[in-house]
Each structure stands twice: as structure tokens, then as C-alpha cells.
Design a protein around this motif. Structure first.
Motif, short mmCIF file in Angstrom:
data_model
loop_
_atom_site.label_atom_id
_atom_site.label_comp_id
_atom_site.label_asym_id
_atom_site.label_seq_id
_atom_site.Cartn_x
_atom_site.Cartn_y
_atom_site.Cartn_z
N GLU A 38 15.84 47.20 -37.04
CA GLU A 38 16.49 45.89 -37.16
C GLU A 38 15.72 44.83 -36.37
O GLU A 38 15.55 43.70 -36.84
N ARG A 39 15.26 45.20 -35.18
CA ARG A 39 14.48 44.26 -34.38
C ARG A 39 13.19 43.88 -35.11
O ARG A 39 12.83 42.71 -35.17
N ARG A 40 12.50 44.90 -35.66
CA ARG A 40 11.27 44.61 -36.42
C ARG A 40 11.56 43.69 -37.60
O ARG A 40 10.82 42.75 -37.88
N ALA A 41 12.66 43.99 -38.31
CA ALA A 41 13.02 43.17 -39.48
C ALA A 41 13.35 41.74 -39.07
O ALA A 41 12.96 40.78 -39.76
N SER B 240 17.60 35.74 -29.67
CA SER B 240 17.67 36.99 -30.42
C SER B 240 17.04 38.09 -29.57
O SER B 240 15.96 37.89 -29.01
N PRO B 241 17.70 39.26 -29.41
CA PRO B 241 18.92 39.67 -30.12
C PRO B 241 20.21 39.07 -29.56
O PRO B 241 21.21 39.00 -30.25
N GLU B 242 20.19 38.62 -28.29
CA GLU B 242 21.39 38.04 -27.69
C GLU B 242 20.99 37.37 -26.38
O GLU B 242 19.86 37.48 -25.93
N ASN C 108 27.45 30.36 -25.98
CA ASN C 108 28.13 31.08 -27.05
C ASN C 108 27.34 32.37 -27.28
O ASN C 108 26.21 32.33 -27.75
N ASN C 109 27.93 33.50 -26.92
CA ASN C 109 27.17 34.76 -26.97
C ASN C 109 27.83 35.77 -27.90
O ASN C 109 28.14 36.89 -27.51
N GLN C 110 28.04 35.37 -29.15
CA GLN C 110 28.57 36.29 -30.15
C GLN C 110 27.42 37.08 -30.76
O GLN C 110 26.30 36.58 -30.86
N LYS C 111 27.71 38.30 -31.20
CA LYS C 111 26.68 39.14 -31.80
C LYS C 111 26.13 38.46 -33.04
O LYS C 111 26.87 38.05 -33.93
N GLY C 112 24.81 38.31 -33.10
CA GLY C 112 24.16 37.69 -34.25
C GLY C 112 24.23 36.17 -34.25
O GLY C 112 23.75 35.52 -35.17
N TRP D 21 12.32 37.88 -19.62
CA TRP D 21 12.74 38.85 -20.64
C TRP D 21 11.70 38.78 -21.77
O TRP D 21 11.90 38.08 -22.77
N PRO D 22 10.56 39.46 -21.65
CA PRO D 22 9.46 39.31 -22.63
C PRO D 22 9.85 39.66 -24.06
O PRO D 22 9.18 39.23 -25.00
N GLY D 23 10.91 40.45 -24.24
CA GLY D 23 11.33 40.81 -25.59
C GLY D 23 12.40 39.90 -26.15
O GLY D 23 13.00 40.21 -27.18
N LEU D 24 12.63 38.78 -25.50
CA LEU D 24 13.67 37.84 -25.93
C LEU D 24 13.04 36.71 -26.74
O LEU D 24 12.11 36.05 -26.29
N HIS D 25 13.57 36.49 -27.94
CA HIS D 25 13.08 35.39 -28.78
C HIS D 25 14.03 34.21 -28.66
O HIS D 25 15.25 34.35 -28.74
N MET D 26 13.46 33.02 -28.47
CA MET D 26 14.26 31.81 -28.35
C MET D 26 13.69 30.73 -29.25
O MET D 26 12.46 30.58 -29.34
#
Length: 815
Positions: A360-363, A635-637, A678-682, A720-725
Motif C-alpha cells: 500500500e505504501r509503494r502504491a 502520508s501515511p499519517e 486533523n489526523n483521520q486515517k487516509g 521522519w524520513p519516510g513521511l510524505h508531506m
């Protein structure tokens, strides 16, 4: 005289040409026909080749970054006056020989973010001129010999390659002032030494020259997982080589640290408490280049998504964001409470769901990348695209889950064997081995002796100079000087054996020989059931802090409603803990007083866990439709504790009024800016709002305020190097769900030239300064074109000085 000045101004215009972000696929012929051009900026286009560039024989500066160049332009060898060349963020694999030998004046060269694994030997011919070289984010396995021959090099960047060793010659005989090499599997010198800078690297090599280096095989091992999963039981059973069952009353509070040896490997066990309340401080100690043992209670685990998310998914997600390249070994505990069939079923379910998270992360990353690539203005998003591609190359290594019955020593032994097999695998742990000078090991051993000495206080807090005196009492370390001593302390700090925060003024002369003591301090204020701790403070202790039972009730109410603690409440909590543990003598030193800030509060502020602040009386008064309004999507959160750290950081610069646990109102020169989480999933985002400026002249200040907060958010997200913003501005039409995607940010403004933005959903048009950081232009006054730049779209008319050049639609066919 007037005619001379006019000609001179026109000559200056001609010498500098900018064709950035114009979607060019070929160079406009008019540019190549003017040999007077000395500076040419072609970044953020779609160029694959630059034929004819050799005609610009007077070029001193050539920027070709962020294009689609795969073959190095050989015509560059004709630009004999070139001083600055930037070809970063392309797709170059090979640079042919014979280019750099023709560039005797080259001072600045950027080749980062390509696919290079070697450099041509003739780069060495630039030895007397080249001062800046950036090779980061490539595929180098060794420092090229040509780089070692660059005698005038002052800045060198080699981050994120595949370097295992740095040659000593790289740091000798040249005026090197800046060097960065993080992100490489280095073992000589280790990354922890390189992080100390050039002088520490030189000292390291000097010590190696004096004696034989020793291999140090050390693995930081972090035990993560939900509360009561069995982390402490596994830690203690491995260490004591026998079954050690830990009761619920003995469970970890905060973090516990211990050392364990298997064969010639030393493991530093970090046992993290599982309660969510402690996670706000965990990020300080969760580091890359570690083995993560994720402990899962099989007795509690059920085959449904909610339980998976609670016991497994939460931790995997946070590792994705914090240490995306880490190695994770899942361990299932309490298997004695399950049948063999249940154990196997749960193991398969967990592994398949983790694999689904990876996919899912890759996608999601592929989706983000495709969105940018398919944009009609993709050249405005090159930096964001590069960041996503870098994240795409990082992924967790998930090892096969090991089921363990913690009451059976043979299962513990089996886990030990599995751990050892994995750390010996160089493909999984390429930098588990470090080469260290003997003196590093000797100082470490001396510190261990001092800690175990009866003369040393249990909390192990010692003055820096006193520690040096204690160490130099040993005959074999009597020669240890201050500079080398501090180098070794920095190394031991970075690997987590001691803690020395030399960058914090109040702590620069204090060394914490027992990191566990510092963690004890953290957990006093950031802990599970803090309300109960507040309520349990005795009347005598309240009186000692000049507080009443009513004050205590107010502390509890304020903490429950606003997540705030006043200073008196914090002092009372710390005193309650320290007095109960027999550490009265350090109470004032840790908490301080009005005239002087204590060491504990200095630490908490440094890590952005708390901040001393006062409320202001201004209120927001509700959202208005005309507000300037943007969102930072994650993403992811949004990571646990991220919003709280952002508030602490932002409030250290601006006055603040805390509205609620997920809302903060900042004030700058009387102007309010609201931040909401706002920290809802997705659908995780931070929302920033400010009142629309009344005067157009006020836009600059308002957007500067926005950008200051966004800069803080971006800097914080780098942890957080794996965090996309990404940044978006909602459409200003009521009810319209569309959002405007922000382009890359250059300084304080976004990379855009449009004055009007049109919503693709509702069709309404808005001034750009209502959506993006842009100072509005005065439409009533004609704006003269900047004389020193070309402005070219993929077709249309460009203005150059007093002349106009028509560029037909470009159509390029690959041959």
C-alpha cells in the motif's frame, strides 16, 4: 554619456539569461546566437540534449539541473570559461573522459541525484580551480581517485551513496571546510565519527595512525510493541540466559537500557514502554541503523484489522515514517496460550497484513509520483518528485516472524540464534562493524568503571572536567587531551552509551553517564496515568511548593482540558519522584528556579516536548469564508507527538493561545494564525488559517507568517524520513471539494508566475495570492519585463531587452 549608459545596461542584460520552468524541450535558437551570454539558467525544463551549447563560448555559469538529461552533454568541453556547472537531478550514468580537461576555470560542480558510480580521471585536471563538488545521492561504492587529486576542494558532499570507507588522504592537504557523508554504510570512519565534522575525522585518523584499529561489532536493538506484549521478559531472558518472567507491576515505564553479548557482538537493548503516552518521547531515541524487534502478544492477537492496527500496524507505520530503512524482526509471544494451528494462522495473518502495508505504501508513493508527472506543469514540482523518489527507494526490511514461548528457554535460545544469524548478514546490516582507535575503547571502559564505582552517584550525572580528571588518573589514559576526550564523548553519545548535550547551554558542562536517569526524568512528566500522579501528590509536598489542594485540582483540570502543566505542578511532580528515589540533592539543579532554568526543563524544551508559555487574551472568533486557508497533508499519517512538538517549536517564536489539544492560535504583530490538526486515517492534515489582508500591501507579511510556520513543519518532518508531506489550498468557492496543489517553494514564495488560478471543478477564478505565497502585482501599473531574463513558454512570444522573439510550438521526436 546617456547613450553609453543605455548600451551598458543592455550589455548587462544580455550576459544573464534565465529560461527556468518553461517546459523547454529544445533551446530557442535566439539564445544560441548571442555569444555574449555569460550566465544561462535552464533548470526545471524537459531537456534531454542541449545541442549547440558550444556556441556560447563566453559562458561562465550553466545551470541544467532538474531536466531529463541521460547522456552528459559533450559540447560542454568547448565552454573553456565555465566556472559553475550544475547538472544535478538528471539521469546521468556516465561522464566521458576529455570534458573536464577543457574546463580549467571550473570552481563549482553539482552532479548530485544522478546515477553515477564513477568519475572520469580528467576531473583531476581541475585540481587548482574546483572548490565545490556535490556527488550525493548517486551509486558510488568508493571515493573516486580523481576527487582525491582535487587540491583546492573546500566543500564535498557524498551523502546517500554506498561508501564503506573514506580514505585518509581525502582530509589532508586541502582546504576542506565542509564535508557531509551521512546515509552511507561507513565502517571507517563510522558515521558517528563523521557526524562530528572534519576535525573529528582528522583526529580519528591520527589515532589510527598511532595504533592498530579495532573492529567494534555493536548493534542497537530496540524492543517495540504494545503494553504487556513481553518485551521486558525477552530482554531479560536473553541477557541472563535463562527464563525471567516479568510481572505486570514490573513492566517498563519509559525506556530501559541494558547490554548483552553474543559471541563477538555487543547488543545494546533499548526496551520501550508500550503505552501510547510514552511515544511522544520515544522518537528521541528511535534511531536508524538498528535492529527493531517488534513484540506481539499472540494471546491478545485476533484475526481482524482493528487488533492488527493496535498491536502491529501502529508500530510499522511509525517505523515507516521515522526510520524507513530499518530492519524489523516480528516476535510472537504468549504462544503457550495458543494451539500450534492458531500460532501458524496468526503468524501468516500478521506477515500478510504487514506485506499489504508495504504494498500500500509503494502504491501510494507511485500514485503521488504519477500525479506530479502527469501535471501539465510538472516542472514546478521537481523537488517534490525527487523527495518522493527518494522515499520510494527506502523500505522496511521485514524478517520472518519468530513465535516464542517465553516460559521455555529453548525458544529464547532459538530467538538468540535467529538474531545472531541476521546481524551477521552484511546485506541486511552492512555497517554493523566499525573500526575504532584503541583509545576509544579504553575511554569507554574507563567510563564503565566510573559508573560502577561506589563513589559515583546512582544517577551518574557528572561535570565534564571532573570526568576528564577521573579518566586521566588511569596511567594508560594520562595523555588524553580535552579535544580527543570530547571527540570520544561525542561518539559515545551518538551510539547511546552516554548523553552529552553540548549544544544546550545549560547542559554543555554536564555528562549523563547513565542514559536511563535522563529517561527517568522524562517519564516524570511524560507518562502513563499522569493525572493519577498529579492527584497522588501529598499535602506536605504541596505546602513545600506553596500550593494548595485547590491548586492541585486546577492542575488536574488544566491538564485534562488543555494538556498543559503549570511550572508549580511540574516542580511538584519532579520533587515527588526524586524525593521518593532518594535524589533530593539534585532537585533544584534539575528544575531550577525563576532566575535560572533547570536542566530538566532545558532538555524538554530542546526536544520540543514542553515549553514555558503564557496564555494571551485574543480569541479566534470562528472560521470565515474569506480566510487565507491552506493544508499540509501527511502520508501515511501525522506521527504521534508531531503536532505537540510543532506547537512547542512555533510557540518559542510567537505568542500563543492554546485553544484545545489539537488547536493553537499564534499571534505575530497582532495578526492571528490558527493551526488545527486533523489526523483521520487516509485524511491527515494540518490546517493553517489567517484573516484575509484588508490592504494588498499586507499580503507579504501574512504569507511570510504562513511560510515561517511551514518552514518549521518541513524541518520537523525531516526527522521522519519516510513521511510524505504536500501543501494544498482548498478552493475558495463554498462547497467546492477541489484543492490547488502547491508547486515547489523557492525561498519565501512558490515557483509560479501565474496571476490568476482557475478551479478545474467549479470553474471559478481566483487571484493567486489568495491561494499561494505570492505578492500581488499592481494591475493598474504596467510592469516592465525584467531586462536580464528571458521568459519563454513552450511556444509564444518572449521579450529580450527591446526585442521580441517568436517561439513556435515545440515538437520533439526521439530518434
Amino acid at each position: 554619456m546617456a547613450q553609453h549608459r543605455s548600451c551598458q545596461a543592455q550589455d548587462d542584460c544580455v550576459r544573464k539569461v534565465t529560461l527556468s520552468t518553461m517546459r523547454l524541450r529544445v533551446l530557442p535558437p535566439a539564445v544560441l546566437q548571442d555569444p555574449r551570454v555569460e550566465s544561462l539558467n535552464l533548470d526545471r525544463n524537459k531537456l534531454k540534449h542541449v545541442p549547440g551549447i558550444s556556441k556560447l563560448g563566453n559562458l561562465r555559469k550553466l545551470i541544467l539541473s532538474k531536466n531529463e538529461i541521460a547522456d552528459f552533454p559533450e559540447e560542454i568541453q568547448s565552454l573553456v570559461h565555465l566556472e559553475k556547472l550544475e547538472l544535478n537531478q538528471n539521469q546521468i550514468r556516465v561522464i566521458p573522459e576529455g570534458i573536464f580537461s577543457c574546463l580549467p576555470r571550473l570552481k563549482h560542480l553539482r552532479l548530485n541525484n544522478n546515477r553515477l558510480s564513477a568519475l572520469p580521471k580528467d576531473l583531476a585536471t581541475c585540481s587548482s580551480s574546483l572548490q565545490y563538488l556535490n556527488l550525493s545521492n548517486n551509486l558510488f561504492r568508493a571515493v573516486p581517485q580523481a576527487v582525491l587529486d582535487l587540491a583546492s576542494l573546500q566543500e564535498l558532499y557524498v551523502q546517500n551513496n554506498m561508501l564503506r570507507q573514506l580514505p585518509r588522504e581525502l582530509f589532508e592537504g586541502r582546504p576542506l571546510k565542509m564535508f557531509k557523508a551521512h546515509g552511507n554504510p561507513l565502517w571507517q570512519p563510522p558515521n558517528e565519527v563523521c557526524a562530528g565534522g572534519i576535525q573529528q575525522i582528522l583526529n580519528y585518523f591520527s589515532q589510527l595512525q598511532n595504533c592498530q584499529g579495532e573492529e567494534d561489532r555493536r548493534v542497537k536493538t530496540m524492543f517495540l510493541g504494545a503494553s504487556l506484549a513481553g518485551k521486558s521478559t525477552i530482554c531479560k531472558s536473553l541477557k541472563q540466559r535463562q527464563v525471567v518472567l516479568v510481572s505486570e507491576e514490573e513492566r517498563t515505564v519509559g525506556i530501559e537500557i541494558s547490554k548483552f553479548h553474543i559471541q563477538d557482538f555487543t547488543f545494546l537493548f533499548w526496551d520501550f514502554a508500550g503505552q501510547l503516552e510514552y511515544y511522544v518521547t520515544h522518537h528521541v531515541f528511535i534511531t536508524p541503523q538498528a535492529l527493531v524487534i517488534l513484540v506481539i502478544n499472540f494471546q491478545k492477537y485476533q484475526l481482524n484489522n482493528d487488533i492488527f492496527q493496535e498491536l502491529v500496524g501502529f508500530w510499522i507505520n511509525n517505523l515507516f515514517m521515522r526510520v524507513p530503512n530499518s530492519v524489523v524482526l516480528p516476535v510472537g509471544t504468549h504462544t503457550d496460550c495458543c494451539t500450534e494451528e492458531e500460532v501458524e494462522e496468526k503468524k501468516q495473518d500478521i506477515m500478510s497484513k504487514i506485506q499489504a502495508m508495504l504494498e500500500e505504501r509503494r502504491a501510494n508513493l507511485t500514485h503521488f509520483i504519477n500525479n506530479l508527472e502527469s501535471s501539465e506543469e510538472s516542472e514546478f514540482y521537481v523537488d517534490q518528485w525527487d523527495r518522493l523518489k527518494e522515499m520510494e527507494s527506502c523500505t522496511l526490511t521485514i524478517l520472518n516472524l519468530v513465535p516464542v514461548n517465553c516460559t521455555d528457554y529453548w525458544d529464547i535460545k532459538k530467538l538468540e540464534t535467529t538474531i545472531l544469524e541476521h546481524v551477521k548478514n552484511e546485506k541486511i546490516f552492512p555497517n554493523v562493524i566499525r573500526v575504532l582507535p584503541l583509545v576509544y575503547k579504553e575511554v569507554e571502559a574507563a567510563i564503565v568503571d566510573i559508573v560502577q564505582s561506589e563513589e559515583t552517584a546512582e544517577y551518574g550525572m557528572m561535570d565534564l572536567n571532573h570526568l576528564l580528571c577521573e579518566i586521566t588518573r588511569r596511567e594508560h589514559l594520562s595523555h588524553l587531551d580535552t579535544e580527543l576526550f570530547q571527540d570520544i564523548l561525542r561518539y559515545l553519545h551518538r551510539i547511546g552509551l552516554i548523553i552529552w548535550y553540548e549544544e544546550i547551554k545549560q547542559l554543555e558542562s554536564t555528562v549523563f553517564l547513565q542514559p536511563t536517569f535522563l529517561i527517568t526524568m522524562f517519564k516524570i512528566l511524560v507518562r502513563y496515568r499522569l493525572v493519577q500522579q498529579l492527584e497522588s501528590i501529598s499535602v506536605d509536598l504541596l505546602v513545600g511548593e506553596h500550593a494548595t489542594i485547590r491548586d492541585q485540582s486546577n492542575w488536574v483540570w488544566t491538564f485534562k482540558s488543555k494538556a498543559m502543566l503549570c511550572q508549580r505542578a511540574m516542580r511538584a511532580l519532579v520533587k515527588h519522584q526524586l524525593y521518593s528515589e532518594g535524589m533530593r540533592d539534585i532537585f533544584e539543579e534539575m528544575v531550577g528556579h525563576k532566575a535560572k532554568k533547570g536542566k530538566l526543563f532545558s532538555l524538554l524544551e530542546h526536544f520540543e516536548i514542553c515549553l514555558e508559555s503564557e496564555e494571551v487574551s485574543e480569541r479566534w472568533g470562528g472560521d470565515h469564508p474569506e480566510d487565507l486557508h491552506i493544508r499540509a497533508y501527511f502520508s501515511p499519517e501525522i506521527p504521534e507527538g508531531f503536532f505537540q512538538r510543532l506547537m512547542v517549536k512555533a510557540c518559542s517564536f510567537y505568542s500563543a493561545h492554546w485553544v484545545a489539544k489539537v488547536t493553537c492560535l499564534l499571534i505575530c504583530s497582532g495578526k492571528p494564525l490558527l493551526i488545527k490538526e486533523n489526523n483521520q486515517k487516509g485524511y491527515s492534515y494540518l490546517e493553517l488559517r489567517s484573516r484575509k489582508p484588508v490592504q494588498r500591501t499586507e499580503f507579504q507579511f501574512t504569507w511570510d507568517f504562513f511560510m515561517a510556520i511551514i518552514f518549521i513543519i518541513r524541518k520537523l518532518s525531516e526527522e521522519w524520513p519516510g513521511l510524505h508531506m504536500c501543501m494544498k489550498a482548498p478552493c475558495r468557492t463554498a462547497g467546492c471539494p477541489a484543492e490547488f496543489f502547491w508547486p515547489d517553494v523557492d525561498g519565501k514564495n512558490t515557483v509560479t508566475k501565474e496571476e490568476i488560478k482557475t478551479c478545474g471543478t467549479c470553474g471559478h477564478r481566483f487571484r493567486t495570492e489568495l491561494l499561494l505565497p505570492k505578492v500581488p502585482s499592481d494591475l493598474g501599473v504596467p510592469q516592465p519585463p525584467p531586462p536580464a531574463h528571458y521568459y519563454v513558454t513552450s511556444y509564444g512570444t518572449t521579450t529580450f531587452g527591446p526585442s521580441s522573439i517568436h517561439v513556435n510550438r515545440q515538437s520533439i521526436l526521439d530518434k
